[in-house]
Enzyme design. Structure first.
Site, PDB file in Angstrom:
ATOM      1  N   LYS A  19      13.064  -2.627  -8.736  1.00 50.00           N
ATOM      2  CA  LYS A  19      13.527  -1.814  -7.602  1.00 50.00           C
ATOM      3  C   LYS A  19      14.020  -2.704  -6.454  1.00 50.00           C
ATOM      4  O   LYS A  19      15.019  -2.425  -5.820  1.00 50.00           O
ATOM      5  CB  LYS A  19      12.359  -0.927  -7.153  1.00 50.00           C
ATOM      6  CG  LYS A  19      12.348  -0.438  -5.754  1.00 50.00           C
ATOM      7  CD  LYS A  19      13.205   0.786  -5.610  1.00 50.00           C
ATOM      8  CE  LYS A  19      13.031   1.486  -4.284  1.00 50.00           C
ATOM      9  NZ  LYS A  19      12.888   0.632  -3.138  1.00 50.00           N
TER      10      LYS A  19
ATOM     11  N   GLY B  57       8.628  -5.473  -8.786  1.00 51.58           N
ATOM     12  CA  GLY B  57       9.467  -4.392  -9.306  1.00 51.58           C
ATOM     13  C   GLY B  57      10.952  -4.741  -9.263  1.00 51.58           C
ATOM     14  O   GLY B  57      11.428  -5.341  -8.289  1.00 51.58           O
TER      15      GLY B  57
ATOM     16  N   ARG C 176       8.706   4.666   1.317  1.00 50.30           N
ATOM     17  CA  ARG C 176       9.535   5.161   2.433  1.00 50.30           C
ATOM     18  C   ARG C 176      10.174   6.512   2.143  1.00 50.30           C
ATOM     19  O   ARG C 176      10.727   7.114   3.062  1.00 50.30           O
ATOM     20  CB  ARG C 176      10.606   4.129   2.792  1.00 50.30           C
ATOM     21  CG  ARG C 176      10.039   2.885   3.457  1.00 50.30           C
ATOM     22  CD  ARG C 176      11.143   1.986   4.001  1.00 50.30           C
ATOM     23  NE  ARG C 176      10.632   0.963   4.894  1.00 50.30           N
ATOM     24  CZ  ARG C 176      10.458  -0.324   4.560  1.00 50.30           C
ATOM     25  NH1 ARG C 176      10.766  -0.729   3.346  1.00 50.30           N
ATOM     26  NH2 ARG C 176       9.985  -1.184   5.432  1.00 50.30           N
TER      27      ARG C 176
ATOM     28  N   HIS D 183       4.179   1.335  -8.118  1.00 52.10           N
ATOM     29  CA  HIS D 183       3.154   0.295  -7.976  1.00 52.10           C
ATOM     30  C   HIS D 183       2.212   0.303  -9.184  1.00 52.10           C
ATOM     31  O   HIS D 183       1.850  -0.745  -9.721  1.00 52.10           O
ATOM     32  CB  HIS D 183       2.305   0.540  -6.724  1.00 52.10           C
ATOM     33  CG  HIS D 183       3.057   0.497  -5.430  1.00 52.10           C
ATOM     34  ND1 HIS D 183       3.268   1.619  -4.660  1.00 52.10           N
ATOM     35  CD2 HIS D 183       3.639  -0.522  -4.769  1.00 52.10           C
ATOM     36  CE1 HIS D 183       3.928   1.284  -3.565  1.00 52.10           C
ATOM     37  NE2 HIS D 183       4.180  -0.011  -3.609  1.00 52.10           N
TER      38      HIS D 183
ATOM     39  N   GLY E 153       0.805  -1.220   0.000  1.00 51.62           N
ATOM     40  CA  GLY E 153       0.000   0.000   0.000  1.00 51.62           C
ATOM     41  C   GLY E 153       0.838   1.270   0.000  1.00 51.62           C
ATOM     42  O   GLY E 153       2.028   1.240  -0.280  1.00 51.62           O
ATOM     43  N   TYR E 154       0.169   2.384   0.296  1.00 53.42           N
ATOM     44  CA  TYR E 154       0.749   3.727   0.173  1.00 53.42           C
ATOM     45  C   TYR E 154       1.325   3.860  -1.235  1.00 53.42           C
ATOM     46  O   TYR E 154       2.513   4.092  -1.448  1.00 53.42           O
ATOM     47  CB  TYR E 154       1.803   4.014   1.247  1.00 53.42           C
ATOM     48  CG  TYR E 154       1.834   5.487   1.583  1.00 53.42           C
ATOM     49  CD1 TYR E 154       0.811   6.071   2.311  1.00 53.42           C
ATOM     50  CD2 TYR E 154       2.861   6.297   1.122  1.00 53.42           C
ATOM     51  CE1 TYR E 154       0.809   7.424   2.582  1.00 53.42           C
ATOM     52  CE2 TYR E 154       2.863   7.662   1.392  1.00 53.42           C
ATOM     53  CZ  TYR E 154       1.838   8.213   2.119  1.00 53.42           C
ATOM     54  OH  TYR E 154       1.824   9.547   2.385  1.00 53.42           O
TER      55      TYR E 154
ATOM     56  N   HIS F 218       2.277   4.434  -5.205  1.00 51.26           N
ATOM     57  CA  HIS F 218       2.870   5.492  -6.037  1.00 51.26           C
ATOM     58  C   HIS F 218       2.970   4.961  -7.467  1.00 51.26           C
ATOM     59  O   HIS F 218       2.544   3.819  -7.744  1.00 51.26           O
ATOM     60  CB  HIS F 218       4.229   5.917  -5.477  1.00 51.26           C
ATOM     61  CG  HIS F 218       5.160   4.770  -5.201  1.00 51.26           C
ATOM     62  ND1 HIS F 218       5.671   3.974  -6.202  1.00 51.26           N
ATOM     63  CD2 HIS F 218       5.634   4.257  -4.039  1.00 51.26           C
ATOM     64  CE1 HIS F 218       6.450   3.047  -5.678  1.00 51.26           C
ATOM     65  NE2 HIS F 218       6.429   3.183  -4.360  1.00 51.26           N
ATOM     66  N   GLU F 219       3.564   5.757  -8.334  1.00 50.83           N
ATOM     67  CA  GLU F 219       3.637   5.392  -9.760  1.00 50.83           C
ATOM     68  C   GLU F 219       4.359   4.065  -9.990  1.00 50.83           C
ATOM     69  O   GLU F 219       4.092   3.382 -10.973  1.00 50.83           O
ATOM     70  CB  GLU F 219       4.330   6.506 -10.557  1.00 50.83           C
ATOM     71  CG  GLU F 219       3.396   7.568 -11.060  1.00 50.83           C
ATOM     72  CD  GLU F 219       2.290   7.028 -11.980  1.00 50.83           C
ATOM     73  OE1 GLU F 219       2.605   6.268 -12.912  1.00 50.83           O
ATOM     74  OE2 GLU F 219       1.125   7.359 -11.752  1.00 50.83           O
TER      75      GLU F 219
HETATM   76  P1  AMP Z   1       5.990  -2.485  -1.674  1.00 52.28           P
HETATM   77  O1  AMP Z   1       4.652  -1.899  -1.514  1.00 52.28           O
HETATM   78  O2  AMP Z   1       7.116  -1.553  -1.332  1.00 52.28           O
HETATM   79  O3  AMP Z   1       6.120  -3.845  -1.009  1.00 52.28           O
HETATM   80  O4  AMP Z   1       6.176  -2.757  -3.232  1.00 52.28           O
HETATM   81  C1  AMP Z   1       5.259  -3.562  -3.939  1.00 52.28           C
HETATM   82  C2  AMP Z   1       5.842  -3.881  -5.294  1.00 52.28           C
HETATM   83  O5  AMP Z   1       6.084  -2.676  -6.008  1.00 52.28           O
HETATM   84  C3  AMP Z   1       7.192  -4.616  -5.203  1.00 52.28           C
HETATM   85  O6  AMP Z   1       7.246  -5.628  -6.195  1.00 52.28           O
HETATM   86  C4  AMP Z   1       8.184  -3.519  -5.484  1.00 52.28           C
HETATM   87  O7  AMP Z   1       9.397  -3.987  -6.049  1.00 52.28           O
HETATM   88  C5  AMP Z   1       7.407  -2.674  -6.495  1.00 52.28           C
HETATM   89  N1  AMP Z   1       7.934  -1.317  -6.522  1.00 52.28           N
HETATM   90  C6  AMP Z   1       8.158  -0.490  -5.467  1.00 52.28           C
HETATM   91  N2  AMP Z   1       8.707   0.663  -5.880  1.00 52.28           N
HETATM   92  C7  AMP Z   1       8.845   0.571  -7.222  1.00 52.28           C
HETATM   93  C8  AMP Z   1       9.356   1.446  -8.233  1.00 52.28           C
HETATM   94  N3  AMP Z   1       9.855   2.636  -7.936  1.00 52.28           N
HETATM   95  N4  AMP Z   1       9.333   1.014  -9.516  1.00 52.28           N
HETATM   96  C9  AMP Z   1       8.842  -0.209  -9.822  1.00 52.28           C
HETATM   97  N5  AMP Z   1       8.343  -1.079  -8.922  1.00 52.28           N
HETATM   98  C10 AMP Z   1       8.345  -0.695  -7.633  1.00 52.28           C
END
Ligand code: AMP
Length: 318
Positions: free
Chosen positions: A172, A170, A210, A60, A54-55, A57-58
């Site tokens: 990332k 991602g 974050r 996701h 959650g939270y 952004h682009e």
């Molecule tokens: P999170 O919510 O941080 O657990 O991220 C969920 C998914 O989004 C994970 O597969 C991350 O690798 C992906 N993700 C987070 N930030 C980015 C980004 N800047 N570009 C592409 N994918 C991302």
């Protein structure tokens, strides 16, 4: 657009809207495992799953869009997974904004949002972990010893509950993607893992939930991660194959930039946690780069660890 994508999108429209041309219904929000399994039985395949905390952004949303293009149905999970946070980490303070997330997912044409509570995912009697060894001992795993066990356990559970044909992650979080691919192969899971490119802010900082923890000064200085990765790319393009030299040049650049940007009479705004030049498959540190390397690093700004990476390979500009 490929023929199959068009077909999937058509199937999706018909599946969710009943009749072509009719306004599609709001996203279906599900908060229990039992209900998610029930909903799953009625979904038109292929089903794409985007696991998130959650939270949004682009970054996701880029995964959601890719899933939208490639599947008849898109499921997004929102779950701040307690088991992947260490005892002194930011689980309680992790940013949350469900209402905004749901609006963004609706806008991105998501079909189902699965957002269970922690008790729903981990009832008191749960006693099972899914653990990938070796790959998880390095990099983020060395810094956060129980992190990947939490990630693989929750992702395995999401795969069992949602039963996607494809799951989207991602680049990332490159090590996470590698670990999940390993888990899917080792446990013969029936789905395809799709890894999507990192989405960045205009100055190059990788988008992350974050980033909101950063002070304005830290946010400005955070561009050092991207600048050091760009330097690694330039060195590689100029023929550098010595991994130690790439690590050293990155370290020098970051230290120099952080010193330049530090407020008068104060300590540097950030500190390098690690810089790695590793084999992209095994994540073992390299001496000489033969054909490809995952260059990854973490820089700490206060209590916030920022993570980024680039893959160097011979055809990287193609
Ligand atoms: P999170 O919510 O941080 O657990 O991220 C969920 C998914 O989004 C994970 O597969 C991350 O690798 C992906 N993700 C987070 N930030 C980015 C980004 N800047 N570009 C592409 N994918 C991302």
């Amino acid at each position: 657009m490929s023929v199959s994508r068009t077909k999937h999108q058509e199937q999706h429209r018909t599946a969710v809207a009943g009749l072509p041309g009719k306004a599609r219904p709001a996203v279906t929000v599900v908060d229990t495992v039992q209900r998610m399994k029930q909903v799953r039985r009625g979904l038109v395949g292929p089903v794409g799953l985007v696991p998130t905390m959650g939270y949004l952004h682009e970054g996701h949303l880029s995964l959601v869009r890719r899933a939208r293009e490639e599947n008849a149905t898109v499921v997004v999970s929102i779950f701040v997974n307690p088991t992947q946070f260490g005892p002194c980490e930011d689980f309680a303070g992790y940013p949350r904004d469900t209402r905004r997330d749901l609006a963004m997912l609706e806008e991105a044409d998501t079909d189902v949002v699965f957002m269970p509570s922690a008790d729903e995912m981990y009832p008191p009697q749960s006693s099972t972990w899914v653990e990938v060894t070796r790959l998880t001992e390095r990099l983020e795993g060395a810094a956060r010893p129980t992190h990947f066990r939490g990630v693989t356990t929750v992702v395995a559970k999401l795969f069992n509950i949602v039963q996607p044909d494809r799951a989207y992650f991602g680049q990332k979080d490159a090590q996470q993607a590698t670990v999940i691919r390993r888990m899917v192969a080792d446990l013969n899971m029936n789905l395809e893992v799709v890894v999507c490119p990192t989405v960045r802010e205009p100055d190059g900082l990788a988008m992350s939930s974050r980033n909101t923890y950063l002070t304005p000064e830290q946010r400005q200085a955070a561009v050092v991660l991207y600048q050091s990765l760009k330097l690694a790319g330039q060195l590689w393009d100029n023929g550098e194959r010595d991994a130690a030299r790439i690590r050293r040049e990155m370290k020098l650049l970051i230290e120099q930039l952080l010193i330049e940007r530090r407020p008068i009479d104060q300590q540097a705004l950030g500190e390098i946690d690690y810089i790695s030049v590793a084999d992209p498959e095994t994540l073992e540190e390299l001496d000489t780069i033969a054909s490809a390397a995952l260059v990854s690093l973490v820089v700490r700004f206060g209590r916030t660890r920022l993570l980024d990476n680039v893959v160097l390979r011979l055809d990287r500009h193609r």
